[in-house]
Design a protein around this motif. Structure first.
Motif, PDB file in Angstrom:
ATOM      1  N   ALA A   1       0.834  -1.206   0.000  1.00  0.00           N
ATOM      2  CA  ALA A   1       0.000   0.000   0.000  1.00  0.00           C
ATOM      3  C   ALA A   1       0.867   1.254   0.000  1.00  0.00           C
ATOM      4  CB  ALA A   1      -0.920  -0.004   1.216  1.00  0.00           C
ATOM      5  N   PHE A   2       1.927   1.237   0.781  1.00  0.00           N
ATOM      6  CA  PHE A   2       2.847   2.373   0.836  1.00  0.00           C
ATOM      7  C   PHE A   2       3.456   2.655  -0.539  1.00  0.00           C
ATOM      8  CE2 PHE A   2       7.353   3.645   1.361  1.00  0.00           C
ATOM      9  CZ  PHE A   2       7.154   4.921   1.872  1.00  0.00           C
ATOM     10  N   VAL A   3       3.896   1.615  -1.213  1.00  0.00           N
ATOM     11  CA  VAL A   3       4.502   1.777  -2.533  1.00  0.00           C
ATOM     12  C   VAL A   3       3.484   2.308  -3.533  1.00  0.00           C
ATOM     13  CG1 VAL A   3       5.567   0.551  -4.478  1.00  0.00           C
ATOM     14  CG2 VAL A   3       6.259   0.016  -2.125  1.00  0.00           C
ATOM     15  N   PHE A   4       2.247   1.816  -3.446  1.00  0.00           N
ATOM     16  CA  PHE A   4       1.233   2.211  -4.413  1.00  0.00           C
ATOM     17  C   PHE A   4       0.826   3.674  -4.257  1.00  0.00           C
ATOM     18  CE2 PHE A   4      -3.027   2.677  -6.096  1.00  0.00           C
ATOM     19  CZ  PHE A   4      -2.951   2.006  -7.310  1.00  0.00           C
ATOM     20  N   VAL A   5       0.751   4.185  -3.006  1.00  0.00           N
ATOM     21  CA  VAL A   5       0.272   5.559  -2.814  1.00  0.00           C
ATOM     22  C   VAL A   5       1.341   6.594  -3.132  1.00  0.00           C
ATOM     23  CG1 VAL A   5      -1.356   4.838  -1.036  1.00  0.00           C
ATOM     24  CG2 VAL A   5       0.901   5.661  -0.358  1.00  0.00           C
ATOM     25  N   ILE A   6       2.584   6.186  -3.256  1.00  0.00           N
ATOM     26  CA  ILE A   6       3.648   7.159  -3.513  1.00  0.00           C
ATOM     27  C   ILE A   6       3.389   7.985  -4.771  1.00  0.00           C
ATOM     28  CG2 ILE A   6       6.087   7.399  -4.147  1.00  0.00           C
ATOM     29  CD1 ILE A   6       6.748   5.232  -2.138  1.00  0.00           C
ATOM     30  N   PRO A   7       3.140   7.358  -5.937  1.00  0.00           N
ATOM     31  CA  PRO A   7       2.971   8.187  -7.136  1.00  0.00           C
ATOM     32  C   PRO A   7       1.721   9.060  -7.133  1.00  0.00           C
ATOM     33  CG  PRO A   7       2.503   5.880  -7.619  1.00  0.00           C
ATOM     34  CD  PRO A   7       3.101   5.919  -6.252  1.00  0.00           C
TER      35      PRO A   7
END
Length: 547
Positions: free
Chosen positions: A206-212
């Motif tokens: 989830a953290f990786v996905f919300v970055i962009p």
């Protein structure tokens, strides 16, 4: 200034201040200030790299989608449980009352913004509307506290989104992996040790996905993700209705071995008896049980942290168009909440859990619903980050401004001489440039190139620095804390009530003393403030001591 349209806005170049002063142009092309005495609220837009005016781009539909997505989040999963605590009659009344005061708070804030602009001494200066600027005009002694409360509230909700992702995806893959044919007890243990059933793995995903999607500078850029998120929310509502209407068995246990293992693993109280999962429904309950759930109803309609951002991006932002956005957003959220709360409570009665998804059986449909919730909260994450980032930016500028002025005042009092005075003048000029990035007080269209580059550098540093810090800190907390129930309860009882009840009421009352504004709005503002001051201690007491 270009006058190629009949109605344009005087704007600022800096990102953090996006509220305008609007002008009408007469036949000679001269700007005349729009009369805001009727409550029409007009807000600033941005300029391009050449200094040309850019109109507000967001339509009413786009603003409704973004604001509705802020309102209708994962918190609606707790509404059936709130109904169980209050009874379906009292619960429905509380839900309607919470919707009314939420819309009222949005109205009070937008009218207050127009009032502050009308009182500006420099009528030609761009105006910045935000919680900080409006509170600075109405409650100058509380501005830092107000921005901190908004930022904390948004941070708590965003962190809760990561926790929700971890819980939903682990449960989903418990079901998915166990549906593979040929499972035995050894295989079940392997599933528990698998990466796809590891909570930390899904929080990281989830953290990786919300970055962009966390680095957009306007909420209008999120209208497509917000639309997708709303589709998932309404899909969840359809699933809840399907179970309530008997289209699917809400007490189904598809496989005894899987059910028994799941009970041991997740400590669920499942039973294969058809009616064992259903409790009684009540119209009324006791007062203690009702008071325990007040903060849930208040929290469900809290979206005021995004009110100025939404308004800033709206095309032709008159008060009537702004009110249209508020009414449609809160109205749609109320309709959605009523369906989810009533149907969810009717399905499981007093046995409904705080998160209604925990009541449903381990089936394919429920797994799809859990995955849908995961996608929804991930897409909603930037809607919590954006207002928190704006408030933290205002805090940084305000603290810097205050400390620098105190330092200069102390040095001047010590008599540092003409050389020091000259140095102070240079520092004052630099400080004014930095302050311009916050309050938009500079309206010189011939900005020096070096000064413009310095402002851009400062703005970008704060924008990316705060965004990265917010992401990393919320991720770290979600990785280490698996149950944020008490924390989010405190945030809901304090931050949400402060933002949606206390601040709108207090700001309007300070800016519109009795007899200087609408009598009805003044009365409602006092009522809203009073309710907020009562709800905070009562809800906080029950969250901390009556759980």
């Amino acid at each position: 200034m270009s006058t190629d349209t009949n109605r344009r806005s005087l704007v600022r170049s800096d990102y953090f201040q996006d509220d305008p002063l609007s002008f009408d142009y007469n036949e000679e092309g001269e700007g005349e200030e729009v009369d805001n005495s009727g409550g029409a609220s007009n807000f600033e837009v941005d300029i391009d790299s050449s200094g040309n005016l850019l109109p507000n781009k967001a339509s009413i539909g786009s603003c409704v989608i973004n604001l509705l997505n802020t309102v209708a989040g994962a918190g609606m999963l707790g509404l059936p449980g709130a109904y169980a605590g209050a009874g379906y009659v009292v619960g429905t009344l509380l839900l309607i009352i919470a919707a009314f005061f939420s819309a009222l708070g949005l109205r009070l804030l937008s009218v207050s913004a127009a009032t502050v602009r009308s009182r500006e001494q420099d009528k030609n200066a761009p105006f910045t509307a935000s919680f900080y600027t409006i509170a600075r005009a109405a409650l100058p002694e509380s501005t830092i506290f107000i921005d901190g409360a908004v930022a904390l509230k948004c941070f708590g909700v965003a962190t809760g989104y990561f926790v929700t992702v971890g819980d939903c995806m682990v449960d989903s893959f418990h079901y998915i992996l166990r549906k593979i044919p040929g499972q035995d007890e050894t295989t079940f243990q392997e599933i528990e040790d698998a990466l796809l059933t590891n909570r930390d793995f899904w929080v990281l995903c989830a953290f990786v996905f919300v970055i962009p999607i966390s680095f957009f500078k306007t909420l209008d850029s999120l209208k497509f993700t917000s639309t997708m998120s709303l589709m998932l929310i309404y899909g969840l509502a359809i699933g809840i209705i399907a179970y309530a209407q008997g289209m699917f068995d809400p007490c189904e246990v598809s496989n005894a071995n899987n059910a028994q293992y799941y009970l041991e693993d997740a400590n669920r109280e499942l039973d294969a008896t058809i009616d064992s999962c259903k409790g009684e429904t009540e119209a009324f309950t006791d007062s203690d049980s009702t008071l325990k759930n007040i903060s849930i109803f208040v929290f469900s309609f809290t979206c005021h942290q995004n009110v100025f951002t939404i308004v800033n991006e709206l095309k032709n932002p008159t008060q009537r168009r702004v009110d249209t956005v508020f009414i449609f957003s809160i109205g749609c959220a109320l309709l959605l909440y009523l369906v989810v709360a009533i149907e969810g409570y009717a399905t499981y009665g007093n046995d409904v859990k705080g998160n209604i998804l925990l009541n449903y059986p381990q089936t394919g449909l429920v797994t799809v619903m859990r995955i849908g919730i995961t996608v929804m909260v991930v897409l909603s994450y930037p809607l919590q980050l954006d207002p928190s980032r704006r408030c933290l930016t205002s805090l940084i500028y305000a603290i810097y401004d205050r400390r620098e002025k105190e330092r200069i005042s102390i040095e001047r009092q010590t008599g540092s001489g003409e050389q020091a005075e000259s140095g102070h003048d240079q520092r004052d000029e630099m400080l004014d440039n930095l302050a311009d990035a916050l309050d938009g007080s500079s309206h010189d269209t011939n900005i020096d190139e070096n000064e413009d580059e310095m402002k851009d550098l400062i703005e970008n540093f704060l924008f990316y620095g705060i965004t990265c810090g917010f992401l990393v800190l919320s991720f770290m907390i979600a990785m280490t804390v698996t149950d944020l129930g008490t924390v989010l309860g405190v945030v809901g009882a304090t931050g949400s009530t402060m933002v949606s009840y206390v601040l709108p009421g207090a700001i309007y009352i300070k800016l519109h003393p009795s007899g200087t504004g609408s009598n009805s709005l003044y009365f409602l503002a006092r009522l809203q403030l009073t309710l907020g001051m009562i709800i905070i201690p009562v809800a906080l007491y029950f969250v901390l001591f009556k759980r």
